[in-house]
Design an enzyme around this catalytic site. Structure first.
Site, short mmCIF file in Angstrom:
data_model
loop_
_atom_site.label_atom_id
_atom_site.label_comp_id
_atom_site.label_asym_id
_atom_site.label_seq_id
_atom_site.Cartn_x
_atom_site.Cartn_y
_atom_site.Cartn_z
N ASP A 63 -3.30 12.85 15.03
CA ASP A 63 -2.30 13.47 14.77
C ASP A 63 -2.30 14.97 15.28
O ASP A 63 -3.31 15.69 14.83
CB ASP A 63 -1.99 13.59 13.17
CG ASP A 63 -0.63 14.53 12.80
OD1 ASP A 63 -0.19 15.08 13.58
OD2 ASP A 63 -0.51 14.41 11.41
N VAL A 64 -1.40 15.28 16.44
CA VAL A 64 -1.63 16.52 17.10
C VAL A 64 -1.37 17.77 16.38
O VAL A 64 -1.59 19.05 16.59
CB VAL A 64 -0.87 16.53 18.30
CG1 VAL A 64 -1.24 15.61 19.36
CG2 VAL A 64 0.66 16.45 18.13
N ASN A 90 1.74 15.37 26.01
CA ASN A 90 2.75 14.56 26.19
C ASN A 90 3.38 14.07 25.09
O ASN A 90 4.69 13.89 24.53
CB ASN A 90 2.50 13.52 26.71
CG ASN A 90 3.55 12.27 26.76
OD1 ASN A 90 4.50 12.39 27.34
ND2 ASN A 90 3.25 11.00 26.01
N SER A 142 11.09 19.54 29.02
CA SER A 142 12.07 18.42 29.01
C SER A 142 13.37 19.66 29.66
O SER A 142 13.26 20.65 29.26
CB SER A 142 12.71 17.92 27.52
OG SER A 142 13.84 17.56 27.63
N TYR A 155 14.79 20.04 19.07
CA TYR A 155 13.87 19.39 20.46
C TYR A 155 14.29 20.43 21.62
O TYR A 155 12.98 20.93 22.10
CB TYR A 155 14.62 18.20 20.75
CG TYR A 155 13.63 17.34 21.80
CD1 TYR A 155 12.55 16.90 21.48
CD2 TYR A 155 14.67 17.36 23.01
CE1 TYR A 155 11.87 16.25 22.76
CE2 TYR A 155 13.73 16.73 24.02
CZ TYR A 155 12.46 16.23 23.89
OH TYR A 155 11.85 15.47 24.98
N ALA A 157 14.84 23.68 21.38
CA ALA A 157 13.93 24.94 21.00
C ALA A 157 12.38 24.76 21.33
O ALA A 157 11.61 25.34 21.87
CB ALA A 157 14.14 25.50 19.75
N LYS A 159 10.91 22.42 23.09
CA LYS A 159 10.35 22.25 24.52
C LYS A 159 10.86 23.44 25.61
O LYS A 159 9.99 23.77 26.54
CB LYS A 159 11.33 21.21 25.22
CG LYS A 159 11.11 19.79 24.78
CD LYS A 159 9.69 19.52 24.83
CE LYS A 159 9.48 18.00 24.44
NZ LYS A 159 7.76 17.67 24.61
#
Length: 247
Positions: A63-64, A90, A142, A155, A157, A159
């Site tokens: 879990d990152v 990724n 992205s 998402y 924000a 990226k």
């Protein structure tokens, strides 16, 4: 664009874009350490990496967002593989909703995985790279982080944050021969996009000058370039793999 015998970590490597990146690096001769929260898909990716020619491929459940687990896992990779040469951040998730309806927990979770996870992995891996005076960090951003996207405030924000983190990392680590670049995918064909309604796909395609969705392999090729010696004099850059969506 050889990465022969280089040790590459790929987070979110169990499926989709992460799997394509891992297999592409394996085909270039890299030893691959896959990391994901899902163990079953990683087993298939390890098999594909081995078949593609990787001298060594192993899977690590991770879990990152777990700082302690990252420290232990990367230490294990360094011991098993002998070095950490390439990091591909990724791992990422989405929890889409309109801004006015978005729950705070959806915001927090996406930022935790996509941005904090990238930071934690980069901070830990860079210590090994700096001691080696060699390394390649490739972050998956992205086009949503470059141009925004309705229904993806969290998402987009996260990226956009990845882009800023990439540039700062590049500046801080350049003196130790460690580069940091980002690849910003557009509308890529994955399990997630396959289930979208036809009307949504048609609307998206209308905004792509090349008039087709990209493939995970398109993203993997860009990552392989940044990870190789061919990109030794490139750092702090963001390349959109998007068929021309964002120009």
């Amino acid at each position: 664009m050889s990465v022969t015998d280089r040790v590459a970590i790929v987070t979110g490597g169990g499926r989709g874009i992460g799997r394509a990146i891992a297999v592409r690096l394996a085909r270039g001769g890299a030893k691959v350490a896959l990391m994901d929260v899902l163990e079953e898909p990683m087993a298939e990716t390890v098999k594909l990496c081995t078949e593609a020619g990787s001298p060594l491929a192993k899977a690590y459940k991770l879990d990152v967002t777990d700082e302690e687990a990252i420290e232990k896992t990367l230490e294990a990779v360094n011991e098993a593989f002998g070095s950490i040469d390439i990091l591909v951040n990724n791992a990422g998730i989405t929890r889409d909703d309109l801004l006015m309806r978005m729950e705070t927990r959806a915001w927090d979770l996406v930022l935790a995985v996509n941005l904090k996870g990238t930071f934690l992995m980069t901070r830990t891996a860079s210590r090994y790279m700096m001691r080696q005076r060699r390394g390649r960090i490739v972050n998956i951003a992205s086009v949503s982080g470059l141009a925004g996207n309705a229904g993806q405030a969290n998402y987009s924000a996260s990226k956009a944050g990845v882009v800023g983190l990439t540039k700062t990392t590049a500046r801080e680590l350049a003196a130790r021969n460690v580069t940091a670049n980002a690849v910003a995918p557009g509308f890529i064909r994955t399990d997630m996009t396959d289930v979208l309604p036809p009307a949504v796909k048609e609307k998206a395609l209308a905004n792509i000058p090349l008039r087709r969705m990209g493939e995970a392999e398109d993203v993997a090729e860009a990552v392989a370039f940044f990870a190789s010696d061919a990109a030794a004099y490139i750092t702090g850059q963001v390349v959109a793999v998007d068929g021309g969506m964002v120009m």
